[in-house]
Design a protein around this motif. Structure first.
Motif, PDB file in Angstrom:
ATOM      1  N   ILE A 208       0.836  -5.735   0.873  1.00 30.46           N
ATOM      2  CA  ILE A 208      -0.263  -5.209   0.046  1.00 30.46           C
ATOM      3  C   ILE A 208      -1.541  -5.120   0.872  1.00 30.46           C
ATOM      4  N   LYS A 209      -1.845  -6.187   1.638  1.00 24.61           N
ATOM      5  CA  LYS A 209      -3.095  -6.169   2.399  1.00 24.61           C
ATOM      6  C   LYS A 209      -3.034  -5.183   3.575  1.00 24.61           C
ATOM      7  N   GLU A 210      -1.860  -4.985   4.130  1.00 25.27           N
ATOM      8  CA  GLU A 210      -1.753  -4.068   5.278  1.00 25.27           C
ATOM      9  C   GLU A 210      -1.716  -2.615   4.827  1.00 25.27           C
ATOM     10  N   PHE A 211      -0.979  -2.334   3.752  1.00 24.29           N
ATOM     11  CA  PHE A 211      -0.740  -0.933   3.368  1.00 24.29           C
ATOM     12  C   PHE A 211      -1.287  -0.553   1.995  1.00 24.29           C
ATOM     13  N   GLY A 212      -1.835  -1.528   1.275  1.00 23.93           N
ATOM     14  CA  GLY A 212      -2.399  -1.226  -0.035  1.00 23.93           C
ATOM     15  C   GLY A 212      -1.340  -1.176  -1.132  1.00 23.93           C
ATOM     16  N   VAL A 213      -1.760  -0.740  -2.324  1.00 26.37           N
ATOM     17  CA  VAL A 213      -0.854  -0.728  -3.473  1.00 26.37           C
ATOM     18  C   VAL A 213       0.256   0.321  -3.332  1.00 26.37           C
TER      19      VAL A 213
ATOM     20  N   LYS B 104      -7.000  -4.484  -0.694  1.00 16.86           N
ATOM     21  CA  LYS B 104      -5.761  -4.578  -1.475  1.00 16.86           C
ATOM     22  C   LYS B 104      -5.328  -3.205  -2.013  1.00 16.86           C
ATOM     23  N   GLU B 105      -6.276  -2.333  -2.278  1.00 14.63           N
ATOM     24  CA  GLU B 105      -5.912  -1.017  -2.825  1.00 14.63           C
ATOM     25  C   GLU B 105      -5.456  -0.057  -1.721  1.00 14.63           C
ATOM     26  N   PHE B 106      -6.146  -0.096  -0.578  1.00 13.02           N
ATOM     27  CA  PHE B 106      -5.882   0.921   0.458  1.00 13.02           C
ATOM     28  C   PHE B 106      -5.376   0.351   1.777  1.00 13.02           C
ATOM     29  N   GLY B 107      -5.297  -0.977   1.887  1.00 13.92           N
ATOM     30  CA  GLY B 107      -4.798  -1.574   3.121  1.00 13.92           C
ATOM     31  C   GLY B 107      -5.861  -1.677   4.199  1.00 13.92           C
TER      32      GLY B 107
ATOM     33  N   LYS C 116       3.500 -20.393   4.323  1.00 13.91           N
ATOM     34  CA  LYS C 116       3.937 -20.058   5.678  1.00 13.91           C
ATOM     35  C   LYS C 116       3.207 -20.920   6.694  1.00 13.91           C
TER      36      LYS C 116
ATOM     37  N   TYR D 157      -1.519 -13.729  10.976  1.00 10.38           N
ATOM     38  CA  TYR D 157      -1.134 -12.340  10.734  1.00 10.38           C
ATOM     39  C   TYR D 157      -2.278 -11.564  10.065  1.00 10.38           C
TER      40      TYR D 157
ATOM     41  N   ILE E 183      -0.009 -10.388  -5.025  1.00  6.01           N
ATOM     42  CA  ILE E 183      -1.374  -9.980  -4.680  1.00  6.01           C
ATOM     43  C   ILE E 183      -2.315 -11.177  -4.527  1.00  6.01           C
TER      44      ILE E 183
ATOM     45  N   ASP F  43      -3.050 -17.798   3.031  1.00  9.08           N
ATOM     46  CA  ASP F  43      -1.843 -18.162   3.789  1.00  9.08           C
ATOM     47  C   ASP F  43      -1.639 -17.054   4.820  1.00  9.08           C
TER      48      ASP F  43
ATOM     49  N   ASP G 291       7.812  -9.692   3.674  1.00  9.06           N
ATOM     50  CA  ASP G 291       6.521  -9.904   4.323  1.00  9.06           C
ATOM     51  C   ASP G 291       6.597  -9.534   5.791  1.00  9.06           C
ATOM     52  N   ARG G 292       5.459  -9.096   6.318  1.00  5.19           N
ATOM     53  CA  ARG G 292       5.337  -8.792   7.750  1.00  5.19           C
ATOM     54  C   ARG G 292       6.295  -7.671   8.175  1.00  5.19           C
ATOM     55  N   PHE G 293       6.499  -6.709   7.278  1.00  4.91           N
ATOM     56  CA  PHE G 293       7.310  -5.514   7.565  1.00  4.91           C
ATOM     57  C   PHE G 293       6.480  -4.280   7.250  1.00  4.91           C
TER      58      PHE G 293
ATOM     59  N   THR H 127       2.346 -10.393   0.104  1.00  6.03           N
ATOM     60  CA  THR H 127       0.896 -10.258   0.273  1.00  6.03           C
ATOM     61  C   THR H 127       0.553  -9.433   1.508  1.00  6.03           C
ATOM     62  N   SER H 128       1.301  -9.674   2.593  1.00  7.19           N
ATOM     63  CA  SER H 128       0.980  -8.965   3.842  1.00  7.19           C
ATOM     64  C   SER H 128       1.211  -7.460   3.695  1.00  7.19           C
TER      65      SER H 128
END
Lengths: 206, 206
Positions: free
Chosen positions: B36-41, A37-40, B135, A68, B60, A64, B8-10, B33-34
């Motif tokens: 944050i999880k993909e690219f972090g904060v 969550k912090e760094f992806g 989703k 993806y 988050i 959810d 999301d998903r972008f 959420t996507s």
């Protein structure tokens, strides 16, 4: 018994340095939720890239958007990704389907699941279930307890939540396949020694 | 009624470009959420930095490690952060405490919560509750339905899950304060027009 070293509340570089120190006495490396969550997903990529021979667990805690998120993890190199057992059943199924397509595995986190959810999860094949006392529950001082062994014989059991030398005997009674250990190794002055002591103590408890 | 544009998903850049197009007809921007999880904060930081006058919601979906995750969100500029209602009660309490310390707000996502959890959440003061069809549930074709209005008068109600012109009347019956809209705006050829049409249709339903 395998040790999964959980790396949380670190920078990616710190996490890599700690894992490198403990490398010889651990089998699995967990990219903690806080790192993701912090760094992806870069956190997953960098850790798998540094430790290509270790099983890397992405603790993404999917609730959810399962396809993806799991694709993100597996493309970044994760061997296993986590989903919350408290999530809707369709989300668990989609995680299992996606893992199957990649030839990877799902870890289902039982944190705060209800009895009917645990019963459904016990019927799933070829997953790892994680009995989990959460960080927040630990800091509250109790609240959670580890439960019984998973039902299906094709399931592996992982146990997480403040595991240290002090509570190994209680954990041993659950007969886990995977011991998820965080600060007892990562915050030790000598992470390799700390991991080795856990293994030695575990063997002595047999 | 406020519109929360869910992104999301972008990539972060795509998300910023879409939000910029719809800016004049939306009130809140959700860092999905996507992202944050993909690219972090960094995703939260970049979006708040580009839209300092908008209320930014960091989706988050905290389930543990509440203080750490909420501090990450608020330090990155989020005005609101989300926690899963299915998480342990201590986690919800810690999110509320952390938000209080920062003078920010908590959105509690009711996705797949059990009746006893909903009853506890209904007693919390000064939160936003989110009725949420996920989703994965939408892609399954059903599975979830929006529930009743939140109980406490100090709670705001947000509604999420495939909201579009087609189902506005059903959503209107719930009397939400916040309408969380994703692809009906973000995937429209003209996001500004799409958001305006939702507002006009909403007003006409009064």
């Amino acid at each position: 018994m395998k040790i999964q070293l959980a790396l949380d509340r670190f920078t990616i570089q710190e996490a890599i340095e700690i894992a490198a120190k403990a490398e010889k006495a651990i089998e699995w490396i967990e990219v903690g939720t806080s790192l993701i969550k912090e760094f992806g997903v870069k956190s997953i990529y960098d850790i798998k890239n540094r430790f290509p021979d270790k099983t890397v667990v992405a603790d993404i805690k999917t609730f959810d958007n399962a396809k993806y998120e799991f694709e993100l993890c597996f493309r970044a190199g994760a061997d296993i990704a986590t989903v919350m057992g408290a999530a809707p059943p369709v989300t668990l199924r989609t995680c299992m389907d996606t893992a199957g397509q990649f030839g990877r595995q799902v870890m289902v986190d039982l944190l705060n699941t209800q009895a009917h959810q645990q019963a459904e999860i016990a019927r799933l094949e070829n997953i790892i279930v994680c009995q989990h006392i959460s960080k927040d529950q630990q800091e509250e001082g109790g609240g959670g307890t580890w439960g019984r062994r998973a039902a299906s014989r094709s399931q592996q059991l992982a146990v997480a939540g403040g595991i240290s030398l002090e509570n190994l005997a209680a954990v041993r009674a659950l007969q886990p396949d995977v011991l998820i250990v965080g600060s007892a190794i990562s915050k030790a002055s000598d992470p390799l020694l700390a991991a080795r002591k856990i293994k030695e103590t575990w063997e002595a408890l047999k």
